[in-house]
Structures are given as structure tokens and as C-alpha cells.
Design a protein around this motif. Structure first.
Motif: not given
Length: 358
Positions: A317-323, A88-90
Motif C-alpha cells: 500500500v505504501g509503495a503503490a501510493a508513493l508510485e 511507511i517502509a513501503g
């Protein structure tokens, strides 16, 4: 008379031209069309560049709406407070950097109410979804009959730390996750390099990640030429509750040492961190008598001794999914689906002996 998709979308465009910015739920009421159908039509019109979406509302593209920097992303997770906190943080950091806002939904492992939670997120007007469904090992496969709704979502969606089975309704969704099989291989290869010819696996059996860890173990043992041993269940077989039993696990490890076993991989940190004192009661010290590696690296560094751990790239993982989701919202509807797997790392500490140079 049946109204075609083209006719519905033409009516939607006309209402937006007449009124300017309109909430999607108001569009559905005004046109007498189910909200889920309107969301799907709005998504198609946005992908075609005919509408701009923002905070559950739509407007014409030339109305001055800054769609990319005013988006709301819904995120569904099975729990907070451990592994998914970092995921979530990512995602939140990536959303903030892009000017988007993250809205969280929780469908607890026990509840299995993914669809209801997603409907609530959609009703709040999200522009896209990051989804971690409650798929369990033993679902046949992942309840494919219950997945049709994933293929009918009215907004773009990305699976997070999940990968759909080929041929299932969710298989064509974008997906970003950790390569847990590679993570297990890292742990076993490190222990083999320290001279161990056998590595026990003690693992849960009630989560999707646990299933991936077990599969990775079954693949890595013959690949590395290690002796085969049965997996130790964190949940004692025949127990009246489905709660991990560290006493049971510690006893199984102690009995295996009589057969020359001196290394264990444990999924997950929360269970692994309880084992050193229980093994010490049985006359076994970590790492002198038993080398121990945990999986997840959420609490591993806080153990006594600090645990060597497989660390999935949770924030990444969180950051890549959001992007990836933002790129899809930016007009990437015609691109093929992306299935992205990020590699875990091994954080070497003192619980397995050696200095990491093996």
C-alpha cells in the motif's frame, strides 16, 4: 484591483526567469501573495510544463533541474510503531528507488490536528503528499465541512488507507488502501470451512480501519450463512476510560461458548495476543476450545500459540501510493482519480486449528 490567476502566474514566471531557481516561500514574499496561493499556481505551472519543482524551489524546465529524482514527499500518518511502520517502509523504499525523499509528519489519533501537520509539511517545501487523515467512525460523514482544505491543497495528494465518502471534498483525490472487507471475508470463510457456524467479532470502535472491519463482518456473516451474533466491543461499555479491556472481552467469549460458539475474529493483533492466557484462566484453550484469528498481522506470529491472522498488504500500500503520487507529479494532472484497493491475505498458523486446507 483583483489580480487574476493568469496574471499571478505570469508574474511568477517572470521572477523565475529573472532569478533562476527560487524558493516558493521567497516567491510569495517577493510578490506579496499568500504562500498557499503561490503553491497552487506553481503546481499548475509545473503540470503545464512551464516550471520544474524541486525541494520547495522552482526553476525553468530547461535549467537542468532533475525534478523527478530530486523530489520531497510529505507523509502524514496517525501513529508509528505498529501497523503504519510497514506502510511507511513501503513508501520509503519506493521513494528511494525513484530518487525521492520522504518526510514524515504525525497527527496522533487523539490530537485530530491533520491540517496543522499538513501545513508544516507544506512549509518545509514538499512536492506532494501522502495522507492518512484521522477520520473516525461516527464522523458525519468524516466531518465533510472540515474537508474542504483537502480539495484546496497546492500540491498533489494521495489518500493512504483511507477512502473518502462519495460527494465529500476529498472524494476526487487519488486513494490507495487495503480492502479490509475482503480481509474479514477471508477469515470468516476459513473458519466456516473448518466447521464453525458462528464466528464472534471482537473489535475496537475508535479507528477508521475498525469501522471497515465491522462493516465487512456485517456483510460476510449472511453471505456465508453464519449465525448472527452481536459484536463484542474491545472497550467495555460504560467504562470510565477508552482503553481496550481484554479481561472483559475474554469473559464475553467464555460466556458465548456456553451457546456453542467456538470461533472468534479479533481486531487487532495487540488486543488478540492478550486473549489466550485470559481464556486459559477461564478453562478455554486456543485452539482446542476456541479458534482465534487476529486482524492486522503485526504481532500475531509472536503470540503463544502463533495466531492465524488477516494480513493487509501494508508495505505494498505504501509503495503503490508513493508510485501513484510520482506519476501524478510527472504530468498526470489530466488523468482521472485512481481509487486502488489491494487485497489482504490470510496467514494460517496454529491458533484456529486445521492446516489451512479447508
Amino acid at each position: 484591483m483583483t489580480v487574476t490567476a493568469d496574471e499571478r502566474r505570469a508574474r511568477i514566471l517572470q521572477v523565475v526567469r529573472d532569478l533562476g531557481t527560487v524558493r516558493v516561500v521567497d516567491l510569495a514574499t517577493r510578490l506579496g501573495i499568500p504562500a498557499v496561493t503561490v503553491r497552487r499556481d506553481v503546481a499548475a505551472l509545473a503540470d503545464a510544463g512551464e516550471l520544474a519543482r524541486s525541494h520547495g524551489s522552482v526553476a525553468l524546465p530547461d535549467s537542468g533541474t532533475n525534478a523527478r529524482h530530486d523530489r520531497v514527499i510529505g507523509m502524514l500518518v496517525p501513529t508509528v510503531g505498529s501497523y503504519f511502520d510497514e506502510v511507511i517502509a513501503g513508501a520509503r523504499a519506493a521513494a528511494t528507488a525513484a530518487g525521492a525523499r520522504l518526510v514524515l509528519g504525525i497527527a496522533a489519533y487523539e490530537a485530530r490536528d491533520d491540517r496543522a501537520q499538513v501545513e508544516r509539511l507544506l512549509e518545509s517545501g514538499v512536492d506532494g503528499l501522502l495522507l492518512t487523515p484521522n477520520w473516525q467512525p461516527g464522523d458525519p460523514p468524516h466531518h465533510p465541512g472540515d474537508q474542504h482544505w483537502l480539495a484546496e491543497l497546492p500540491v498533489p495528494a494521495v489518500l493512504v488507507e483511507r477512502k473518502a465518502d462519495p460527494g465529500s471534498a476529498a472524494a476526487e483525490l487519488d486513494a490507495v488502501g487495503s480492502d479490509h472487507r475482503h480481509g474479514v471475508l477471508l477469515a470468516l470463510r476459513h473458519l466456516a470451512g473448518l466447521g464453525h457456524d458462528t464466528v464472534l467479532l471482537a473489535a475496537r470502535a475508535d479507528t477508521w480501519t475498525a469501522h471497515q472491519v465491522r462493516t465487512g463482518y456485517a456483510e460476510a456473516v449472511p453471505l456465508l450463512g453464519l449465525r448472527t451474533r452481536p459484536v463484542i466491543d474491545m472497550h467495555r461499555p460504560g467504562a470510565p476510560t477508552n482503553i481496550p479491556d481484554p479481561e472483559w472481552v475474554a469473559q464475553q467469549i467464555a460466556e458465548a461458548t456456553a451457546d456453542g460458539v467456538r470461533a472468534v475474529l479479533v481486531h487487532n493483533d495487540q488486543d488478540a495476543i492478550q486473549l489466550p492466557p485470559l481464556l486459559r484462566i477461564r478453562g478455554l484453550r486456543v485452539p482446542e476450545d476456541v479458534a482465534l484469528i487476529s486482524y492486522d498481522d503485526v504481532f500475531a506470529a509472536l503470540a503463544a500459540p502463533p495466531l492465524t491472522a488477516v494480513a493487509p498488504p501494508k508495505k505494498s500500500v505504501g509503495a503503490a501510493a508513493l508510485e501513484l503520487l510520482l506519476r501524478r507529479l510527472d504530468g498526470g494532472a489530466g488523468l482521472p482519480a485512481y481509487h486502488v484497493e489491494l487485497l489482504p491475505a490470510l496467514k494460517v498458523r496454529t491458533s484456529c486449528g486445521g492446516d489451512g486446507g479447508a
